[in-house]
Design a protein around this motif. Structure first.
Motif, PDB file in Angstrom:
ATOM      1  N   VAL B  90       0.778  -1.252   0.000  1.00 33.48           N
ATOM      2  CA  VAL B  90       0.000   0.000   0.000  1.00 33.48           C
ATOM      3  C   VAL B  90       0.805   1.296   0.000  1.00 33.48           C
ATOM      4  CG1 VAL B  90      -1.939  -1.186   1.130  1.00 33.48           C
ATOM      5  CG2 VAL B  90      -0.345   0.180   2.518  1.00 33.48           C
ATOM      6  N   GLY B 145      -3.854   3.080  20.467  1.00 35.71           N
ATOM      7  CA  GLY B 145      -4.159   2.872  19.055  1.00 35.71           C
ATOM      8  C   GLY B 145      -3.234   1.833  18.452  1.00 35.71           C
ATOM      9  N   ALA B 149       1.205   3.409  13.208  1.00 37.22           N
ATOM     10  CA  ALA B 149       2.050   4.209  14.104  1.00 37.22           C
ATOM     11  C   ALA B 149       2.207   3.502  15.452  1.00 37.22           C
ATOM     12  CB  ALA B 149       1.447   5.602  14.306  1.00 37.22           C
ATOM     13  N   GLU B 168      -6.471  -0.515  22.422  1.00 35.60           N
ATOM     14  CA  GLU B 168      -7.197  -0.316  21.153  1.00 35.60           C
ATOM     15  C   GLU B 168      -8.700  -0.270  21.423  1.00 35.60           C
ATOM     16  OE1 GLU B 168      -6.733   0.290  17.782  1.00 35.60           O
ATOM     17  OE2 GLU B 168      -8.921   0.167  17.824  1.00 35.60           O
ATOM     18  N   ALA B 169      -9.358   0.732  20.838  1.00 35.00           N
ATOM     19  CA  ALA B 169     -10.798   0.920  21.061  1.00 35.00           C
ATOM     20  C   ALA B 169     -11.642  -0.181  20.414  1.00 35.00           C
ATOM     21  CB  ALA B 169     -11.229   2.280  20.509  1.00 35.00           C
ATOM     22  N   GLY B 175      -5.949  -0.847  13.267  1.00 34.92           N
ATOM     23  CA  GLY B 175      -6.314   0.500  12.814  1.00 34.92           C
ATOM     24  C   GLY B 175      -6.929   0.461  11.421  1.00 34.92           C
ATOM     25  N   VAL B 176      -6.594   1.462  10.618  1.00 34.01           N
ATOM     26  CA  VAL B 176      -7.144   1.554   9.262  1.00 34.01           C
ATOM     27  C   VAL B 176      -6.803   0.309   8.441  1.00 34.01           C
ATOM     28  CG1 VAL B 176      -6.927   2.809   7.081  1.00 34.01           C
ATOM     29  CG2 VAL B 176      -7.180   4.070   9.211  1.00 34.01           C
ATOM     30  N   ARG B 185      -7.105  -5.245  -1.473  1.00 33.94           N
ATOM     31  CA  ARG B 185      -5.821  -4.543  -1.587  1.00 33.94           C
ATOM     32  C   ARG B 185      -4.855  -4.982  -0.504  1.00 33.94           C
ATOM     33  NH1 ARG B 185      -4.371   0.754  -1.396  1.00 33.94           N
ATOM     34  NH2 ARG B 185      -6.205   1.542  -0.297  1.00 33.94           N
ATOM     35  N   ILE B 211      -9.348   4.889  25.380  1.00 35.84           N
ATOM     36  CA  ILE B 211      -8.686   5.798  26.318  1.00 35.84           C
ATOM     37  C   ILE B 211      -9.404   7.142  26.231  1.00 35.84           C
ATOM     38  CG2 ILE B 211      -6.519   6.891  26.977  1.00 35.84           C
ATOM     39  CD1 ILE B 211      -6.509   3.864  27.409  1.00 35.84           C
ATOM     40  N   SER B 232      -3.761   7.572  17.766  1.00 34.66           N
ATOM     41  CA  SER B 232      -5.193   7.286  17.673  1.00 34.66           C
ATOM     42  C   SER B 232      -5.778   7.597  16.297  1.00 34.66           C
ATOM     43  CB  SER B 232      -5.951   8.045  18.757  1.00 34.66           C
ATOM     44  OG  SER B 232      -5.571   9.405  18.756  1.00 34.66           O
ATOM     45  N   ASP B 292     -11.397   3.076  -2.710  1.00 32.61           N
ATOM     46  CA  ASP B 292     -11.690   1.831  -1.991  1.00 32.61           C
ATOM     47  C   ASP B 292     -13.188   1.647  -1.827  1.00 32.61           C
ATOM     48  OD1 ASP B 292      -9.081   1.054  -1.759  1.00 32.61           O
ATOM     49  OD2 ASP B 292      -8.798   1.823   0.275  1.00 32.61           O
ATOM     50  N   ASP B 432      -1.536   9.765  11.965  1.00 38.83           N
ATOM     51  CA  ASP B 432      -2.659  10.589  11.527  1.00 38.83           C
ATOM     52  C   ASP B 432      -3.218  11.474  12.643  1.00 38.83           C
ATOM     53  OD1 ASP B 432      -2.397   9.403   9.084  1.00 38.83           O
ATOM     54  OD2 ASP B 432      -4.409   8.533   9.008  1.00 38.83           O
ATOM     55  N   ALA B 438      -2.810  10.705   6.390  1.00 38.27           N
ATOM     56  CA  ALA B 438      -1.595  10.699   5.568  1.00 38.27           C
ATOM     57  C   ALA B 438      -1.392   9.284   5.039  1.00 38.27           C
ATOM     58  CB  ALA B 438      -0.413  11.186   6.383  1.00 38.27           C
ATOM     59  N   THR B 439      -0.235   8.708   5.294  1.00 37.79           N
ATOM     60  CA  THR B 439       0.022   7.369   4.756  1.00 37.79           C
ATOM     61  C   THR B 439       0.535   6.429   5.842  1.00 37.79           C
ATOM     62  OG1 THR B 439       2.302   7.905   4.221  1.00 37.79           O
ATOM     63  CG2 THR B 439       0.681   8.277   2.486  1.00 37.79           C
ATOM     64  N   VAL B 440       0.452   5.150   5.511  1.00 41.19           N
ATOM     65  CA  VAL B 440       0.901   4.100   6.413  1.00 41.19           C
ATOM     66  C   VAL B 440       2.375   4.321   6.776  1.00 41.19           C
ATOM     67  CG1 VAL B 440       1.389   1.631   6.556  1.00 41.19           C
ATOM     68  CG2 VAL B 440      -0.761   2.431   5.539  1.00 41.19           C
TER      69      VAL B 440
HETATM   70  C1  LIG Z   1      -9.805   3.545   3.200  1.00 43.86           C
HETATM   71  C2  LIG Z   1      -8.389   3.993   3.403  1.00 43.86           C
HETATM   72  C3  LIG Z   1      -7.436   3.632   2.469  1.00 43.86           C
HETATM   73  C4  LIG Z   1      -6.102   4.023   2.644  1.00 43.86           C
HETATM   74  N1  LIG Z   1      -5.178   3.603   1.719  1.00 43.86           N
HETATM   75  C5  LIG Z   1      -3.868   3.891   1.941  1.00 43.86           C
HETATM   76  C6  LIG Z   1      -2.863   3.391   1.066  1.00 43.86           C
HETATM   77  O1  LIG Z   1      -3.138   2.737   0.071  1.00 43.86           O
HETATM   78  N2  LIG Z   1      -1.567   3.672   1.338  1.00 43.86           N
HETATM   79  C7  LIG Z   1      -1.219   4.392   2.436  1.00 43.86           C
HETATM   80  O2  LIG Z   1      -0.021   4.580   2.669  1.00 43.86           O
HETATM   81  N3  LIG Z   1      -2.143   4.900   3.262  1.00 43.86           N
HETATM   82  C8  LIG Z   1      -3.470   4.662   3.056  1.00 43.86           C
HETATM   83  N4  LIG Z   1      -4.414   5.163   3.910  1.00 43.86           N
HETATM   84  C9  LIG Z   1      -3.982   6.009   5.041  1.00 43.86           C
HETATM   85  C10 LIG Z   1      -3.394   5.173   6.159  1.00 43.86           C
HETATM   86  O3  LIG Z   1      -4.172   4.034   6.377  1.00 43.86           O
HETATM   87  C11 LIG Z   1      -3.291   5.986   7.437  1.00 43.86           C
HETATM   88  O4  LIG Z   1      -2.530   7.136   7.162  1.00 43.86           O
HETATM   89  C12 LIG Z   1      -2.630   5.206   8.565  1.00 43.86           C
HETATM   90  O5  LIG Z   1      -3.346   4.032   8.847  1.00 43.86           O
HETATM   91  C13 LIG Z   1      -2.491   6.041   9.829  1.00 43.86           C
HETATM   92  O6  LIG Z   1      -1.986   5.252  10.857  1.00 43.86           O
HETATM   93  P1  LIG Z   1      -2.154   5.582  12.394  1.00 43.86           P
HETATM   94  O7  LIG Z   1      -1.439   4.519  13.121  1.00 43.86           O
HETATM   95  O8  LIG Z   1      -1.785   6.993  12.633  1.00 43.86           O
HETATM   96  O9  LIG Z   1      -3.724   5.520  12.677  1.00 43.86           O
HETATM   97  P2  LIG Z   1      -4.873   4.453  12.379  1.00 43.86           P
HETATM   98  O10 LIG Z   1      -4.471   3.452  11.391  1.00 43.86           O
HETATM   99  O11 LIG Z   1      -6.069   5.275  12.104  1.00 43.86           O
HETATM  100  O12 LIG Z   1      -5.069   3.724  13.774  1.00 43.86           O
HETATM  101  C14 LIG Z   1      -5.562   4.385  14.909  1.00 43.86           C
HETATM  102  C15 LIG Z   1      -6.114   3.366  15.866  1.00 43.86           C
HETATM  103  O13 LIG Z   1      -6.343   3.987  17.126  1.00 43.86           O
HETATM  104  C16 LIG Z   1      -7.573   3.554  17.660  1.00 43.86           C
HETATM  105  N5  LIG Z   1      -8.047   4.584  18.582  1.00 43.86           N
HETATM  106  C17 LIG Z   1      -8.495   5.825  18.281  1.00 43.86           C
HETATM  107  N6  LIG Z   1      -8.812   6.507  19.387  1.00 43.86           N
HETATM  108  C18 LIG Z   1      -8.568   5.663  20.432  1.00 43.86           C
HETATM  109  C19 LIG Z   1      -8.704   5.806  21.837  1.00 43.86           C
HETATM  110  N7  LIG Z   1      -9.167   6.918  22.387  1.00 43.86           N
HETATM  111  N8  LIG Z   1      -8.364   4.745  22.628  1.00 43.86           N
HETATM  112  C20 LIG Z   1      -7.921   3.592  22.062  1.00 43.86           C
HETATM  113  N9  LIG Z   1      -7.762   3.427  20.732  1.00 43.86           N
HETATM  114  C21 LIG Z   1      -8.082   4.454  19.927  1.00 43.86           C
HETATM  115  C22 LIG Z   1      -8.446   3.382  16.445  1.00 43.86           C
HETATM  116  O14 LIG Z   1      -9.522   2.503  16.717  1.00 43.86           O
HETATM  117  C23 LIG Z   1      -7.462   2.814  15.426  1.00 43.86           C
HETATM  118  O15 LIG Z   1      -7.420   1.414  15.490  1.00 43.86           O
HETATM  119  C24 LIG Z   1      -5.741   4.804   3.754  1.00 43.86           C
HETATM  120  C25 LIG Z   1      -6.723   5.182   4.670  1.00 43.86           C
HETATM  121  C26 LIG Z   1      -8.023   4.798   4.515  1.00 43.86           C
HETATM  122  C27 LIG Z   1      -9.057   5.208   5.513  1.00 43.86           C
END
Ligand SMILES: Cc1cc2nc3c(=O)[nH]c(=O)nc-3n(C[C@H](O)[C@H](O)[C@H](O)COP(=O)(O)OP(=O)(O)OC[C@H]3O[C@@H](n4cnc5c(N)ncnc54)[C@H](O)[C@@H]3O)c2cc1C
Ligand SMILES: Cc1cc2nc3c(=O)[nH]c(=O)nc-3n(C[C@H](O)[C@H](O)[C@H](O)COP(=O)(O)OP(=O)(O)OC[C@H]3O[C@@H](n4cnc5c(N)ncnc54)[C@H](O)[C@@H]3O)c2cc1C
Ligand code: SF4
Ligand code: SF4
Ligand code: FES
Lengths: 278, 465
Positions: B90, B145, B149, B168-169, B175-176, B185, B211, B232, B292, B432, B438-440
């Motif tokens: 991805v 989360g 990240a 994790e909530a 996460g995403v 994908r 949290i 998060s 998607d 994020d 942003a991105t993974v």
């Molecule tokens: C449909 C979709 C497609 C995407 N496609 C791509 C791609 O092809 N390539 C790419 O690089 N990026 C893609 N992205 C973006 C990418 O997925 C995100 O930038 C990335 O997942 C961010 O990671 P993160 O760890 O910051 O947060 P997240 O992946 O959002 O994870 C955050 C986690 O924290 C948990 N959480 C939130 N609040 C709390 C709380 N208070 N207490 C406990 N847990 C909590 C949430 O439930 C979640 O599980 C896509 C995003 C989406 C939505």
């Protein structure tokens, strides 16, 4: 985790369970709810925290078996664990410190009303409760409600006990008899909450309702739980579930709650055909 | 057996794949991977590495791969990237590592992502990975989360001996990667494998804990955690605030994708969560999330699956590859088109969208030409499902419930971009939750930086800030 410590069958379709979940119990407040899932393929459904015991680390849930998930939950016995349970969710109810409050509860709505009555009763509010059901066997938690109310009125749709008619009719009777009330809390099936709001509206009595829209995550992430309140879109799981009933768009709420009717039936039928397996 | 052109990757036939949730891109075979690897010049000064936000040693792993040393290759990648099977699939490589590869000047750059995926998938076929759980240093760190990240930060700290717990909530970690990006994908067993790897490093994952609700950040400190990393994400959906948006059949992309991916509604009734399988589905927006969502609509059986976007083709924020894939599968694009109202029947179900045609005017703040409505061009599109894919913002729950933790007005947590330090001592944040969607790989990078800084802080024994 999430072990069921006690279970009571309140009516043929309503059950009460006490669940061990110390973190949730520690933080729970009246008006909040949890979301649970009973099996790997299962749906996430919200249920109100009907009571909590911080010391024992338990919460009480009261639910009506209306579809697949609540039926599966009903099959769990003491000693079984609920697969997933998260909470407490939603904002605690803003409860008054004094005055007179009438709590109106229909059917399983008694469960969510109970912790609010308890909290108000403990702080010295004059609590008057109206609890109703279709017929006398379906009245639940009467003793618990009596313990936290100064006055309890029982209503049945079929007249088999107490006041013959809807809880909203009883409320109207109390208002007409000159009872002064500062607020009304109405919880139960949507038509009942709506009817209650129509009773209080002409008198301008503040009326709180607990919305029960379809939810998925319960943390503000999906927007499935949208309700229109005073012309604004709110997410019930994070902005509610309690709202000013006079401002709620009931028609929209009713339509949204019934969106998956056909699918819910299909899920139930599918489950029955599979013989109740996993 | 050096080859000149980039080795293509086999894909499922567009007609077929548009109706199933199986992977679209099938991955390289061993021969294909070796052939593609053979094109790499093994540059002394590899520009590709500079394009990777976590600086994967690209020539290093490809060098091993060329010699068939797959185990060594994966070890090199894992030195900097905990989630290669995910990134290989991805990452927007065309803007990152591959955009910098020297071969791109005269031809096609090395397919770095595909090779990364190949090596990671090779490893998964070798059976259970054994990981030596590092000895504990007795210090506890909490991570909020379990997206990329959180997983990265937790993994890095665990390797250094910290006792890490992720809260994790939701009921499934990832996460995403779990609730957003669809199975076709990014297969969920790939995510599960990566999560298991982090668990094997000794990280505890507590699901069903929000949290800010179940526990607060302060409670975590009271429980003996010495530092907290907030990852998060940006999970709050946006709507357009146009009439009809609360009709039945209007979904946020988050709800649509969560029902499909996390709850597996596409397998209803084997899974209990329902979803409406629309006949004519319009997805509003043209980012990756929109692509998607619209491709999921096809796979749920829609006759017509449409993208409705107010700007033009050039302005679409989605990856070019995903737009192409969607087009091949039969997605229709209504560009320079903006919804003004959603129409419904007497039951409150969606029946159409009133749209207005747009034309591009002067450039706006983002540098893209601002779309302006064409007077009198309103028309009605016949649809029964509308999915709003307009973007997301961070959930305010942590900023609201944590004293001293500050957020920007749009919701992003304030944090030092180099260290992840927030305005609250002993709290770090990244991904994020700080940057907005942003991105993974950027989320992973932030997790990595924060882990490094948390380690420096805790190892220094400092208690002041
Ligand atoms: C449909 C979709 C497609 C995407 N496609 C791509 C791609 O092809 N390539 C790419 O690089 N990026 C893609 N992205 C973006 C990418 O997925 C995100 O930038 C990335 O997942 C961010 O990671 P993160 O760890 O910051 O947060 P997240 O992946 O959002 O994870 C955050 C986690 O924290 C948990 N959480 C939130 N609040 C709390 C709380 N208070 N207490 C406990 N847990 C909590 C949430 O439930 C979640 O599980 C896509 C995003 C989406 C939505
Ligand atoms: C904040 C809140 C608190 C609630 N508290 C209680 C309670 O204390 N006791 C109780 O008996 N019920 C309560 N409910 C309602 C309860 O969640 C539903 O009865 C339950 O989800 C039905 O699921 P099912 O699979 O058994 O039935 P289904 O056949 O799936 O549905 C029956 C009806 O339940 C509603 N429903 C279905 N899925 C959901 C969902 N995911 N979220 C919300 N509603 C849904 C629909 O209106 C539907 O028409 C509450 C709902 C909310 C939102
Ligand atoms: S992690 Fe992403 S950007 Fe870095 S080398 Fe791998 S595919 Fe390229
Ligand atoms: S820049 Fe391209 S050719 Fe050079 S090492 Fe990196 S991948 Fe290989
Ligand atoms: S249930 Fe998802 S936002 Fe409220």
């Amino acid at each position: 985790m999430n072990e069921i410590l006690a279970k009571r069958v309140l009516t043929p379709v309503t059950k009460l369970i006490v669940v061990k979940t110390p973190y949730v119990a520690q933080k729970a407040q009246a008006g909040q709810f949890i979301i649970l899932r009973v099996r790997e393929n299962g749906e996430r459904i919200p249920l109100t925290i009907a009571d909590f015991d911080r010391e024992a680390g338990t919460i009480t849930l009261v639910y009506q078996e209306v579809g697949l998930t609540t039926k599966l939950l009903g099959q769990l016995e003491v000693g079984d664990c609920i697969l997933n349970l998260v909470g407490p969710l939603g904002v605690p109810a803003e409860l008054p410190e004094k005055g007179t409050v009438v709590a109106v509860a229909g059917g399983v709505g008694v469960a969510p009303v109970l912790p609010k009555c308890k909290a108000m009763y403990e702080r010295g509010v004059n609590v008057i409760s109206i609890i109703g059901a279709r017929s006398k066997d379906l009245i639940i938690l009467e003793d618990e409600m009596r313990a936290v109310s100064h006055e309890v009125h029982i209503c049945t749709d079929d007249g088999s006990r107490g006041f013959h008619g809807f809880v909203s009719d009883k409320l109207k009777e109390l208002i007409d008899s000159g009872l002064k009330m500062d607020e009304v809390i109405a919880i139960g099936p949507m038509p009942m909450m709506r009817a209650t709001c129509e009773v209080t509206r002409p008198y301008g009595i503040k009326t709180w309702v607990s919305m029960n829209p379809i939810m998925v995550d319960g943390t503000g992430m999906c927007g499935a739980c949208r309700v229109t309140v005073g012309g604004e879109t709110k997410f019930s799981c994070v902005d509610g579930p309690m709202f000013d009933g006079h401002l709620v768009d009931w028609q929209e709420a009713w339509r949204r709650a019934n969106y998956y009717r056909d699918e819910e039936k299909a899920a139930n039928d599918h489950h029955c055909q599979c013989g109740g397996g996993k | 057996m050096a080859v000149k052109d980039r080795v293509p990757m086999s894909m499922q036939d567009p007609k077929e794949r548009a109706r199933n949730f199986l992977p679209v891109a099938l991955g390289y075979s061993e021969e294909e991977a070796l052939a593609e690897a053979s094109r790499c010049l093994q540059c002394k000064n590899p520009l590709c590495v500079g394009g990777c936000p976590v600086s994967v040693n690209i020539p290093g792993f490809i060098g091993h791969l060329k010699k068939g040393e797959f185990k060594e290759a994966i070890d090199v990648i894992k030195g900097t990237n905990n989630l290669p099977a995910v990134c290989g699939r991805v990452c927007p490589q065309e803007h990152q590592c591959e955009s910098k590869c020297v071969l791109g000047r005269a031809g096609k750059p090395i397919a770095i992502g595909r090779l990364e995926r190949f090596v990671a998938d090779w490893e998964s076929r070798q059976g259970e990975i054994t990981v030596e759980k590092p000895a504990s240093n007795g210090k506890k760190v909490a991570v909020i989360g379990s997206g990329p990240a959180g997983l990265t930060c937790a993994g890095d700290l665990a390797k250094l001996g910290y006792e890490v717990t992720i809260f994790e909530a939701l009921h499934t970690p990832g996460g995403v990667l779990i609730y957003g990006i669809p199975e076709f994908r990014l297969p969920k067993d790939v995510v599960k494998r990566e999560v298991d790897y982090v668990r094997k490093l000794g990280v505890k994952i507590e699901t069903d804990v929000v949290i800010g609700r179940t526990m607060t950040v302060e409670d975590l400190f009271d429980d003996g955690f010495q530092a907290v990393f907030i990852a998060s994400g940006a999970g709050l959906p946006m709507f357009m605030h146009i009439p009809g948006e609360n009709l039945n059949g209007v979904y946020s992309a988050n709800e649509w994708l969560t029902r499909i991916n996390l709850m597996k509604a596409y397998q209803f009734p084997e899974f209990d969560t329902p979803i409406k399988r629309g006949r004519k589905v319009a997805v509003i927006g043209a980012g990756n999330v929109a692509m998607d969502a619209v491709r999921c609509a096809l796979r749920l059986g829609a006759e017509k699956a449409m993208i409705v976007y107010r700007r033009g083709r050039q302005e679409m924020p989605a990856r070019a590859e995903e737009v192409e894939n969607a087009e091949e599968e039969g997605v229709e694009f209504y560009l320079l088109t903006n919804p003004v109202r959603i129409l419904g029947d007497d039951k409150g179900n969606v029946t159409g969208i009133e749209c207005v045609k747009m034309e591009l005017g002067e450039p706006d703040k983002s540098g893209r030409r601002r779309p302006v409505p064409v007077k009198g061009s309103e028309f009605v599109m016949d649809v029964d499902i509308v999915v709003m894919a307009l973007g997301t913002s961070p959930n305010p729950i942590l900023a609201k419930t944590t004293k001293g933790l500050e957020a920007e007005s749009w919701g992003g947590l304030k944090a030092d971009p180099n260290t992840g330090r927030t305005t609250h001592p002993r709290v770090w944040a990244g991904g994020d939750a700080v940057t907005g969607s942003a991105t993974v790989i950027l989320a992973m990078g932030a997790g990595r930086q924060a882990a490094k800084d948390i380690h420096e802080y805790l190892a220094s024994g400092r208690t002041d800030w």
